[in-house]
Scaffold this motif. Structure first.
Motif, short mmCIF file in Angstrom:
data_model
loop_
_atom_site.label_atom_id
_atom_site.label_comp_id
_atom_site.label_asym_id
_atom_site.label_seq_id
_atom_site.Cartn_x
_atom_site.Cartn_y
_atom_site.Cartn_z
N LEU A 25 0.83 -1.21 0.00
CA LEU A 25 0.00 0.00 0.00
C LEU A 25 0.86 1.26 0.00
O LEU A 25 0.56 2.23 -0.70
CB LEU A 25 -0.94 0.00 1.21
CG LEU A 25 -2.02 -1.08 1.21
CD1 LEU A 25 -2.78 -1.07 2.53
CD2 LEU A 25 -2.96 -0.91 0.04
N GLU A 26 1.95 1.24 0.75
CA GLU A 26 2.85 2.39 0.79
C GLU A 26 3.56 2.58 -0.55
O GLU A 26 3.64 3.69 -1.07
CB GLU A 26 3.88 2.20 1.90
CG GLU A 26 4.78 3.40 2.08
CD GLU A 26 5.75 3.24 3.25
OE1 GLU A 26 6.82 3.85 3.17
OE2 GLU A 26 5.43 2.52 4.20
N LYS A 27 4.05 1.49 -1.13
CA LYS A 27 4.77 1.56 -2.41
C LYS A 27 3.90 2.17 -3.50
O LYS A 27 4.36 2.97 -4.30
CB LYS A 27 5.21 0.16 -2.84
CG LYS A 27 5.88 0.13 -4.20
CD LYS A 27 6.22 -1.28 -4.62
CE LYS A 27 6.80 -1.29 -6.03
NZ LYS A 27 6.99 -2.63 -6.54
N HIS A 28 2.64 1.82 -3.51
CA HIS A 28 1.73 2.29 -4.56
C HIS A 28 0.94 3.54 -4.15
O HIS A 28 0.01 3.94 -4.86
CB HIS A 28 0.79 1.15 -4.98
CG HIS A 28 1.53 0.03 -5.64
ND1 HIS A 28 2.00 0.11 -6.93
CD2 HIS A 28 1.92 -1.18 -5.18
CE1 HIS A 28 2.63 -1.01 -7.25
NE2 HIS A 28 2.60 -1.80 -6.20
N LYS A 29 1.32 4.13 -3.01
CA LYS A 29 0.72 5.38 -2.51
C LYS A 29 -0.81 5.30 -2.43
O LYS A 29 -1.51 6.26 -2.75
CB LYS A 29 1.16 6.56 -3.38
CG LYS A 29 2.65 6.82 -3.35
CD LYS A 29 2.98 8.07 -4.10
CE LYS A 29 4.46 8.38 -3.99
NZ LYS A 29 4.79 9.69 -4.54
N MET A 30 -1.30 4.17 -1.97
CA MET A 30 -2.74 3.98 -1.90
C MET A 30 -3.39 4.86 -0.82
O MET A 30 -4.49 5.35 -1.01
CB MET A 30 -3.09 2.51 -1.66
CG MET A 30 -2.68 1.60 -2.83
SD MET A 30 -3.21 2.17 -4.46
CE MET A 30 -4.96 2.14 -4.27
N PHE A 31 -2.69 5.06 0.30
CA PHE A 31 -3.26 5.92 1.34
C PHE A 31 -3.42 7.34 0.84
O PHE A 31 -4.45 7.98 1.06
CB PHE A 31 -2.39 5.89 2.61
CG PHE A 31 -2.35 4.55 3.28
CD1 PHE A 31 -3.51 3.98 3.80
CD2 PHE A 31 -1.16 3.85 3.38
CE1 PHE A 31 -3.47 2.73 4.41
CE2 PHE A 31 -1.12 2.60 3.98
CZ PHE A 31 -2.28 2.04 4.50
N GLU A 32 -2.39 7.85 0.13
CA GLU A 32 -2.45 9.20 -0.41
C GLU A 32 -3.56 9.30 -1.46
O GLU A 32 -4.29 10.30 -1.50
CB GLU A 32 -1.11 9.60 -1.04
CG GLU A 32 0.01 9.76 -0.04
CD GLU A 32 0.81 8.49 0.21
OE1 GLU A 32 0.31 7.37 -0.10
OE2 GLU A 32 1.92 8.59 0.73
N LEU A 33 -3.67 8.29 -2.31
CA LEU A 33 -4.71 8.30 -3.34
C LEU A 33 -6.09 8.37 -2.71
O LEU A 33 -6.92 9.20 -3.09
CB LEU A 33 -4.59 7.05 -4.22
CG LEU A 33 -5.71 6.86 -5.25
CD1 LEU A 33 -5.71 8.00 -6.26
CD2 LEU A 33 -5.57 5.52 -5.95
N THR A 142 -0.23 10.45 -7.09
CA THR A 142 -0.20 9.23 -6.28
C THR A 142 0.27 8.05 -7.12
O THR A 142 -0.31 6.98 -7.10
CB THR A 142 -1.57 8.95 -5.66
OG1 THR A 142 -2.55 9.01 -6.69
CG2 THR A 142 -1.92 9.95 -4.59
N TYR A 143 1.34 8.29 -7.84
CA TYR A 143 2.02 7.27 -8.63
C TYR A 143 3.50 7.59 -8.55
O TYR A 143 3.90 8.69 -8.17
CB TYR A 143 1.54 7.28 -10.08
CG TYR A 143 1.55 8.63 -10.73
CD1 TYR A 143 2.72 9.16 -11.27
CD2 TYR A 143 0.39 9.40 -10.80
CE1 TYR A 143 2.74 10.41 -11.84
CE2 TYR A 143 0.42 10.66 -11.38
CZ TYR A 143 1.59 11.14 -11.90
OH TYR A 143 1.60 12.38 -12.46
N GLU A 144 4.32 6.64 -8.93
CA GLU A 144 5.77 6.84 -8.87
C GLU A 144 6.18 7.86 -9.91
O GLU A 144 5.83 7.74 -11.09
CB GLU A 144 6.50 5.53 -9.12
CG GLU A 144 7.98 5.63 -8.93
CD GLU A 144 8.68 4.29 -9.08
OE1 GLU A 144 9.91 4.33 -9.23
OE2 GLU A 144 8.02 3.26 -9.05
N GLN A 145 6.86 8.90 -9.46
CA GLN A 145 7.32 9.94 -10.37
C GLN A 145 8.76 9.67 -10.76
O GLN A 145 9.56 9.28 -9.95
CB GLN A 145 7.20 11.32 -9.72
CG GLN A 145 5.74 11.69 -9.46
CD GLN A 145 5.64 13.01 -8.77
OE1 GLN A 145 6.24 13.22 -7.74
NE2 GLN A 145 4.87 13.91 -9.35
N LEU A 146 9.05 9.90 -12.03
CA LEU A 146 10.41 9.67 -12.54
C LEU A 146 11.26 10.91 -12.36
O LEU A 146 10.86 11.97 -12.23
CB LEU A 146 10.35 9.26 -14.00
CG LEU A 146 9.50 8.01 -14.27
CD1 LEU A 146 9.39 7.78 -15.76
CD2 LEU A 146 10.08 6.80 -13.59
#
Length: 146
Positions: A25-33, A142-146
Motif C-alpha cells: 500500500l505504501e509503495k503504490h501510494k494507496m493511502f495518499e490516493l 499518487t504514482y511513482e514519479q520519474l
C-alpha cells in the motif's frame, strides 16, 4: 509444546503478511490516493460521486502518462485567496516563514527551501503560486514519479 510452536509460526506468518500488505500500500501510494479522492469528494460534493471518482482517476492516469496537470483541490483563485490572507497590506510579497507555513498548511511536504526571493525574505505572489502548484502536483501524483 508443538501446539505453541505452530501458533507462534502462524503469528509470524500473519505479521509478515500484514507487513507485506502495508509495504504494498505504501509503495503504490494507496493511502495518499484514497485521502486525495476523499478530500475532493467532500470539497466538490458531486451529484454522481462514482462518475466523479472515475473522472478523477482518468485525469490522474492522463497526468502520469502525459506529464500534464492532474486532479487537484486548489486552483489559481484559491491560491490567490491564500496569498491575500497572508498579504493583507497588499505588498505583493510574503515572508519566507509565511510561505513555508502556507505550503505546509496546504499539505505540501517537500517544500522548496530556496524559492526566488528567499535571500530578501520576500516571496512574490507569482513565486508563491508557482511553488504551491508544483508542490500540490507532487502531492496529488499518487504514482511513482520519474
Amino acid at each position: 509444546m508443538a501446539t505453541s510452536s505452530i501458533k507462534s509460526e502462524l503469528e509470524k506468518m500473519a505479521t509478515q503478511r500484514e507487513k507485506d500488505a502495508a509495504d504494498y500500500l505504501e509503495k503504490h501510494k494507496m493511502f495518499e490516493l484514497m485521502e486525495n479522492l476523499t478530500s475532493m469528494l467532500f470539497f466538490y460534493r458531486p451529484e454522481n460521486p462514482r462518475e466523479f471518482l472515475i473522472e478523477q482517476l482518468e485525469q490522474l492516469k492522463m497526468s502520469q502518462q502525459n506529464d500534464v496537470k492532474g486532479p487537484n483541490l486548489f486552483n489559481n483563485s484559491n491560491l490567490d485567496a491564500v496569498f491575500g490572507i497572508l498579504d493583507p497590506a497588499n505588498q505583493k510579497y510574503i515572508t519566507f516563514a509565511q510561505y513555508k507555513q502556507a505550503l505546509t498548511t496546504l499539505g505540501i511536504k517537500n517544500i522548496n527551501e530556496c524559492p526566488e526571493g528567499v535571500n530578501e525574505d520576500r516571496i512574490s505572489h507569482e513565486t508563491f503560486k508557482t511553488e504551491a502548484i508544483q508542490g500540490l502536483q507532487r502531492c496529488s501524483a499518487t504514482y511513482e514519479q520519474l
